[in-house]
Write a protein that holds these residues in place. Structure first.
Motif, mmCIF file in Angstrom:
data_model
loop_
_atom_site.group_PDB
_atom_site.id
_atom_site.type_symbol
_atom_site.label_atom_id
_atom_site.label_comp_id
_atom_site.label_asym_id
_atom_site.label_seq_id
_atom_site.Cartn_x
_atom_site.Cartn_y
_atom_site.Cartn_z
ATOM 1 N N ARG A 225 -47.173 31.073 49.424
ATOM 2 C CA ARG A 225 -46.451 31.468 50.427
ATOM 3 C C ARG A 225 -46.473 32.053 51.803
ATOM 4 N NH1 ARG A 225 -52.127 32.182 48.453
ATOM 5 N NH2 ARG A 225 -52.279 34.393 47.373
ATOM 6 N N VAL A 226 -46.165 32.143 52.581
ATOM 7 C CA VAL A 226 -44.907 32.218 53.768
ATOM 8 C C VAL A 226 -44.653 33.096 54.273
ATOM 9 C CG1 VAL A 226 -43.574 30.603 52.476
ATOM 10 C CG2 VAL A 226 -43.061 32.325 53.305
ATOM 11 N N LEU A 227 -44.385 32.810 56.376
ATOM 12 C CA LEU A 227 -44.424 33.754 56.744
ATOM 13 C C LEU A 227 -42.365 34.213 56.899
ATOM 14 C CD1 LEU A 227 -47.575 33.976 59.417
ATOM 15 C CD2 LEU A 227 -46.905 35.310 58.000
ATOM 16 N N VAL B 285 -51.516 30.717 54.155
ATOM 17 C CA VAL B 285 -50.088 30.153 54.347
ATOM 18 C C VAL B 285 -49.518 28.658 55.031
ATOM 19 C CG1 VAL B 285 -48.438 30.529 56.087
ATOM 20 C CG2 VAL B 285 -49.611 32.943 54.709
ATOM 21 N N LYS B 286 -48.891 28.359 54.358
ATOM 22 C CA LYS B 286 -48.042 26.751 54.321
ATOM 23 C C LYS B 286 -46.744 26.703 55.168
ATOM 24 C CE LYS B 286 -51.559 25.896 51.522
ATOM 25 N NZ LYS B 286 -52.175 24.758 51.800
ATOM 26 N N LEU B 287 -46.131 27.416 54.993
ATOM 27 C CA LEU B 287 -44.524 27.574 56.192
ATOM 28 C C LEU B 287 -44.531 28.809 57.415
ATOM 29 C CD1 LEU B 287 -42.327 26.634 53.034
ATOM 30 C CD2 LEU B 287 -43.360 25.004 54.882
ATOM 31 N N VAL B 288 -43.763 28.600 57.668
ATOM 32 C CA VAL B 288 -43.273 30.082 58.982
ATOM 33 C C VAL B 288 -41.516 29.803 58.840
ATOM 34 C CG1 VAL B 288 -43.506 30.907 61.231
ATOM 35 C CG2 VAL B 288 -45.339 30.415 60.224
ATOM 36 N N LEU B 289 -41.293 31.164 58.459
ATOM 37 C CA LEU B 289 -39.523 30.593 58.074
ATOM 38 C C LEU B 289 -38.985 31.107 59.770
ATOM 39 C CD1 LEU B 289 -39.072 30.273 54.262
ATOM 40 C CD2 LEU B 289 -39.561 28.632 55.991
ATOM 41 N N VAL B 290 -37.605 29.772 60.282
ATOM 42 C CA VAL B 290 -37.521 30.909 61.359
ATOM 43 C C VAL B 290 -35.446 30.337 61.141
ATOM 44 C CG1 VAL B 290 -37.393 31.247 63.824
ATOM 45 C CG2 VAL B 290 -39.145 30.494 62.497
ATOM 46 N N GLU B 291 -34.943 31.950 62.017
ATOM 47 C CA GLU B 291 -33.448 31.622 61.831
ATOM 48 C C GLU B 291 -33.558 30.811 63.077
ATOM 49 O OE1 GLU B 291 -33.705 36.292 61.478
ATOM 50 O OE2 GLU B 291 -35.194 34.355 61.667
ATOM 51 N N PRO B 292 -32.016 30.489 62.918
ATOM 52 C CA PRO B 292 -32.158 29.194 63.756
ATOM 53 C C PRO B 292 -32.032 30.047 65.742
ATOM 54 C CG PRO B 292 -30.218 28.855 63.003
ATOM 55 C CD PRO B 292 -30.849 30.194 61.898
ATOM 56 N N PHE B 293 -31.433 31.355 65.593
ATOM 57 C CA PHE B 293 -31.225 31.969 66.913
ATOM 58 C C PHE B 293 -32.513 32.656 67.445
ATOM 59 C CE2 PHE B 293 -29.598 33.960 63.129
ATOM 60 C CZ PHE B 293 -30.656 35.612 63.158
ATOM 61 N N ARG B 294 -33.787 32.701 66.874
ATOM 62 C CA ARG B 294 -34.530 33.445 67.296
ATOM 63 C C ARG B 294 -35.384 32.822 68.220
ATOM 64 N NH1 ARG B 294 -33.823 38.533 65.079
ATOM 65 N NH2 ARG B 294 -33.510 38.175 62.811
ATOM 66 N N ALA B 295 -36.434 33.072 68.756
ATOM 67 C CA ALA B 295 -36.858 32.669 69.814
ATOM 68 C C ALA B 295 -37.927 31.452 69.102
ATOM 69 C CB ALA B 295 -37.331 33.144 71.314
ATOM 70 N N ARG B 296 -38.101 30.853 69.326
ATOM 71 C CA ARG B 296 -38.952 29.528 69.233
ATOM 72 C C ARG B 296 -40.900 29.361 69.375
ATOM 73 N NH1 ARG B 296 -35.331 24.208 67.550
ATOM 74 N NH2 ARG B 296 -33.422 25.567 66.679
#
Length: 333
Positions: free
Chosen positions: A228-230, A276-287
């Motif tokens: 499961r991921v976000l 949930v084990k992972l949160v996936l974020v694109e490089p251009f998003r605010a972290r």
């Protein structure tokens, strides 16, 4: 002896080369080039033939450029407008794009409203009939794949930046990469019939390699099926469906909208409950917000490019999946 006249409006390197090949002397800036030679000798001495020009292919995204280059090889010159580090929805429309589009034989876009915020004005300014909608040189790839999340009811702005045609991030399923290659081979063949067989050969080589790599990627991802991921944005649905990850929510409450504290608190609670084990974020998003969510639920956050060029070592379409699979499997071990 016969007098042969090579006529033209002005002298040129090509014309002078032709004259030299048949033993003539070019005078500059003469309007004609005259040479005296035996007609039989002329007939036996073919003129140099200038190499055919490559198809000038412009794509909105580097992944489409990568696939086009693999299919066309040295028969095409492929250029991407967007960088891998940019949000495909909001690419900065630089003035240089107009010149690039003006010279294009083919324009490849994702379609499904992916580039609707920036591409149409550029195409209009380019004044290139070859790449207008409905022309043979205009390619909308979304029409040739099965889109996910196609709304079953009318959509409006209250639902955020939702796409009426469906989720436009379809290239993140490698199987769709095969469909893209097949369609581009057909497009190139229609525009350049003498090289049709070579485009089909390029397609086959690309698809054969993609099939081998997909089998490899699925083997690597197999131990983590059902994880499961976000995600921050609805960008990874195609990747998750192909590799059997379960996306349980997004940090954005609706596409394109920033999260409120109420939304984040509810999302964190749900993510904890579902493990949930992972949160996936694109490089251009605010972290900052993504880091807060990941820390709150005890998950790892991955900055995961969704386009070629989105990370230093992601050079092409194959590299995109090599990188994503390595990052995800490494984080879950």
């Amino acid at each position: 002896m016969n007098e042969i006249l090579l006529s033209g409006t002005r002298s040129s390197p090509q014309r002078e080369a032709a004259a030299r090949a048949i033993g003539c002397r070019a005078r500059r800036p003469a309007r004609t080039v005259r040479c005296i030679l035996a007609l039989p000798l002329l007939l036996l001495s073919p003129l140099p033939v200038q190499a055919a020009a490559r198809l000038n292919v412009v794509a909105t995204l580097p992944d489409f450029t990568s696939i086009a280059g693999a299919v066309g090889g040295d028969l095409v010159q492929a250029t991407s407008l967007a960088k891998g580090s940019e949000d495909a929805h909001f690419v900065d429309p630089r003035p240089s794009f107009i010149r690039v589009l003006n010279q294009a034989d083919v324009l490849i876009e994702g379609g499904a409203d992916l580039e609707t915020g920036w591409l149409p004005p550029l195409v209009a300014s380019a004044r290139n009939r070859r790449i207008l909608p409905g022309q043979p040189g205009r390619v909308a790839l979304a029409s040739h794949v099965q889109l996910l999340e196609v709304p079953s009811a009318p959509v409006d702005r209250s639902q955020g930046d939702i796409h009426a045609a469906g989720n436009p991030h379809f290239w993140l399923d490698p199987v769709n990469g095969e469909k893209i290659a097949a369609h581009l081979a057909d497009v190139f063949a229609r525009l350049d019939p003498p090289n049709a067989a070579r485009y089909q050969e390029g397609r086959k080589l690309f698809c054969d390699r993609l099939a081998r790599k997909l089998a490899e990627w699925k083997r690597q991802m197999e131990p983590f099926r059902g994880t499961r991921v976000l995600t921050y944005h609805k960008a990874y649905e195609y990747f998750a469906a192909r590799f059997e990850l379960e996306i349980v929510g997004q940090i954005e409450p609706k596409p394109g909208l920033e999260p409120s504290p109420t939304h984040l608190n509810a999302l964190i609670q749900r993510a904890r409950e579902q493990g949930v084990k992972l949160v996936l974020v694109e490089p251009f998003r605010a972290r900052k917000t993504a880091e807060h969510v990941a820390r709150s639920i005890g998950a790892k956050m991955l900055i995961l490019p969704e386009k070629a060029g989105g990370a230093e070592n992601v050079k092409d379409y194959f590299g995109l999946f090599d990188y994503a699979v390595a990052q995800i499997t490494g984080a879950l071990r």
